[in-house]
Design a protein around this motif. Structure first.
Motif, mmCIF file in Angstrom:
data_model
loop_
_atom_site.group_PDB
_atom_site.id
_atom_site.type_symbol
_atom_site.label_atom_id
_atom_site.label_comp_id
_atom_site.label_asym_id
_atom_site.label_seq_id
_atom_site.Cartn_x
_atom_site.Cartn_y
_atom_site.Cartn_z
ATOM 1 N N ALA A 99 0.815 -1.221 0.000
ATOM 2 C CA ALA A 99 0.000 0.000 0.000
ATOM 3 C C ALA A 99 0.849 1.271 0.000
ATOM 4 O O ALA A 99 0.313 2.380 0.051
ATOM 5 N N GLY A 100 2.169 1.113 -0.049
ATOM 6 C CA GLY A 100 3.063 2.263 -0.088
ATOM 7 C C GLY A 100 3.352 2.860 1.272
ATOM 8 O O GLY A 100 3.855 3.980 1.376
ATOM 9 N N LEU A 101 3.061 2.098 2.330
ATOM 10 C CA LEU A 101 3.281 2.565 3.691
ATOM 11 C C LEU A 101 4.487 1.855 4.307
ATOM 12 O O LEU A 101 5.022 0.906 3.744
ATOM 13 N N LYS A 102 4.889 2.310 5.485
ATOM 14 C CA LYS A 102 6.084 1.782 6.124
ATOM 15 C C LYS A 102 5.718 0.988 7.377
ATOM 16 O O LYS A 102 5.149 1.540 8.322
ATOM 17 N N PRO A 103 6.065 -0.311 7.419
ATOM 18 C CA PRO A 103 5.817 -1.079 8.633
ATOM 19 C C PRO A 103 6.845 -0.755 9.713
ATOM 20 O O PRO A 103 8.039 -0.644 9.437
ATOM 21 N N VAL A 104 6.371 -0.589 10.934
ATOM 22 C CA VAL A 104 7.237 -0.384 12.091
ATOM 23 C C VAL A 104 7.020 -1.582 13.008
ATOM 24 O O VAL A 104 5.919 -1.782 13.531
ATOM 25 N N LEU A 105 8.065 -2.392 13.178
ATOM 26 C CA LEU A 105 7.922 -3.672 13.864
ATOM 27 C C LEU A 105 8.003 -3.514 15.380
ATOM 28 O O LEU A 105 8.919 -2.880 15.904
ATOM 29 N N CYS A 106 7.041 -4.123 16.058
ATOM 30 C CA CYS A 106 6.960 -4.067 17.513
ATOM 31 C C CYS A 106 7.062 -5.475 18.084
ATOM 32 O O CYS A 106 6.389 -6.394 17.606
ATOM 33 N N GLU A 107 7.881 -5.640 19.091
ATOM 34 C CA GLU A 107 8.015 -6.944 19.737
ATOM 35 C C GLU A 107 6.698 -7.350 20.414
ATOM 36 O O GLU A 107 5.906 -6.496 20.838
ATOM 37 N N PRO A 108 6.458 -8.662 20.557
ATOM 38 C CA PRO A 108 5.244 -9.141 21.222
ATOM 39 C C PRO A 108 5.468 -9.382 22.712
ATOM 40 O O PRO A 108 6.607 -9.386 23.192
ATOM 41 N N PHE A 109 4.375 -9.609 23.428
ATOM 42 C CA PHE A 109 4.465 -10.140 24.780
ATOM 43 C C PHE A 109 4.979 -11.583 24.692
ATOM 44 O O PHE A 109 4.677 -12.299 23.732
ATOM 45 N N THR A 110 5.709 -12.021 25.698
ATOM 46 C CA THR A 110 6.223 -13.395 25.679
ATOM 47 C C THR A 110 5.131 -14.417 25.974
ATOM 48 O O THR A 110 5.215 -15.560 25.508
ATOM 49 N N ASP A 111 4.103 -14.038 26.731
ATOM 50 C CA ASP A 111 3.079 -15.026 27.087
ATOM 51 C C ASP A 111 2.011 -15.177 25.997
ATOM 52 O O ASP A 111 1.766 -16.278 25.511
ATOM 53 N N SER A 112 1.404 -14.086 25.563
ATOM 54 C CA SER A 112 0.327 -14.166 24.570
ATOM 55 C C SER A 112 0.842 -14.237 23.139
ATOM 56 O O SER A 112 0.117 -14.668 22.239
ATOM 57 N N CYS A 113 2.067 -13.802 22.910
ATOM 58 C CA CYS A 113 2.664 -13.679 21.568
ATOM 59 C C CYS A 113 1.977 -12.602 20.732
ATOM 60 O O CYS A 113 2.258 -12.455 19.542
ATOM 61 N N ASN A 114 1.078 -11.827 21.330
ATOM 62 C CA ASN A 114 0.461 -10.691 20.647
ATOM 63 C C ASN A 114 1.270 -9.417 20.905
ATOM 64 O O ASN A 114 2.110 -9.368 21.803
ATOM 65 N N ILE A 115 0.993 -8.391 20.138
ATOM 66 C CA ILE A 115 1.769 -7.153 20.182
ATOM 67 C C ILE A 115 1.862 -6.610 21.608
ATOM 68 O O ILE A 115 0.869 -6.566 22.341
#
Length: 367
Positions: A99-115
């Motif tokens: 889409a021409g946008l820039k992803p900014v990567l965020c580490e997840p929680f260790t327990d849920s594996c969600n952002i």
């Protein structure tokens, strides 16, 4: 062999309704954006609790088209940033870039594996326009916190719901927890078609209209193109299939949760860590992941004992050759998850005996 996802057995459970639906669509003489698609879009919007649903060719396109639609209605522009969990499937990131946008990567929680919501605000810049949580494995992300952050900074929230059909968070379903959401109906999903398919859900009429046009060559009216669109439409046969399966999604998810509960209580191997569980339907177990420092040995052990497993996913996005610009990043939590994760069979056609065999085999694994 206990298959990881036995699609033949899963789909047999919907007969004869499934064959009748496919036959009806095949004999209708109308195969793209017809009555079946209209019926499914309305039914799925109602199910999610949203006003609008737009069928697409697949889940990747659904995510991409949402972002392109936001650009089309001037809510975003090329180069703007979208915060996304680093440990997602690469499709989430590809959509942002397409889409021409820039992803900014965020580490997840260790327990849920969600952002990890505690890290999001530290990644926000003057160019940030959206947060894209992924309900990984079928577990809903911490949407209350995410929405609060988004409101504070005037950001959009776009759910990647490709793995969480029907999951409930504080009384609301995925697909209705942010500004817009994207679903995949890949055959192995909790709600899976007989081929590729996807959908966008939203309560934003302007976004829905823009998305529908983009998915149809940029056209609301035949041969009149208002923007540069693509060809990404949910076909009639897939829509008819999904209408049948949607009626059983609740019971199918319930069976997945029953299997997960058996795993949660039955697997006691100290070398194997179990996933977060969520509360009150927050986890619909599209994937049942376990984590092991000797993951490859565990997978080999399962195979030797007649149980198919998968890895979701062996290589994190930022280490993929396709994303060379991110290869120098060091994201230790993401990398650990990808090194340790192993997915056990968990689908509604599994028998209790098969579930018990999986449990016994995991428990008998030794390092």
């Amino acid at each position: 062999m206990i298959k990881y996802c036995d699609l033949k057995e899963i789909n047999k459970r919907y007969e004869p309704a499934l064959t009748e639906a496919v036959t009806r669509a095949a004999q209708s003489g109308w195969y793209i954006r017809g009555k079946e698609c209209e019926r499914f879009e309305q039914a799925f919007a109602d199910y999610c609790g949203c006003k609008y649903c737009v069928g697409t060719g697949n889940g990747l396109d659904a995510l991409t088209i949402i972002l392109r639609a936001y650009c089309e209605i001037d809510a975003m522009k090329p180069g703007d940033e979208v915060i996304v969990p680093a440990n997602t499937y690469i499709a989430t990131i590809l959509a942002i870039m397409e889409a021409g946008l820039k992803p900014v990567l965020c580490e997840p929680f260790t327990d849920s594996c969600n952002i990890n919501t505690k890290l999001i605000e530290g990644l926000i810049t003057e160019n940030t326009r959206a947060i894209m949580p992924v309900h990984l494995y079928g577990l809903v992300a911490d949407m209350d916190t995410i929405n609060a952050i988004a409101k504070k900074h005037s950001l959009k929230v776009i759910e990647d719901s490709a793995q969480a059909h029907g999951a409930i968070y504080n009384g609301k379903r995925t697909g209705n927890l942010g500004d817009a959401a994207a679903f995949s109906f890949y055959p192995g999903k909790n709600l899976g078609a007989l081929g590729d398919g996807g959908a966008i859900t939203t309560n934003d009429e302007q976004l829905a209209k823009a998305a529908k046009a983009i998915a149809n060559y940029g056209s609301h009216k035949k041969y009149i193109n208002v923007c540069r669109g693509v060809n990404s439409r949910l076909d009639e046969i897939q829509a008819a299939t999904l209408l049948v399966k949607l009626q059983s999604l609740e019971s199918d998810n319930k069976r997945r949760m029953e299997i997960a509960h058996k795993y949660n209580t039955g697997i006691t191997n100290p070398h194997v860590s179990l996933p977060a569980t969520g509360n009150n339907g927050e986890h619909v177990y599209h994937i049942y992941p376990v984590f092991c420092n000797n993951r490859d040995s565990l997978q080999q052990w399962m195979t030797e004992n007649g149980i198919e497993t998968l890895i979701h996913y062996p290589v994190p996005p930022h280490k993929q050759t396709a994303l060379k610009e991110f290869n120098k990043l060091h994201l230790p939590i993401t990398e650990s998850i990808h090194d340790q994760e192993l997915s056990l069979p968990c689908h509604p056609a599994m028998s209790d005996n098969e579930v018990e065999k999986v449990i016994c085999t995991v428990n008998s694994f030794t390092v």
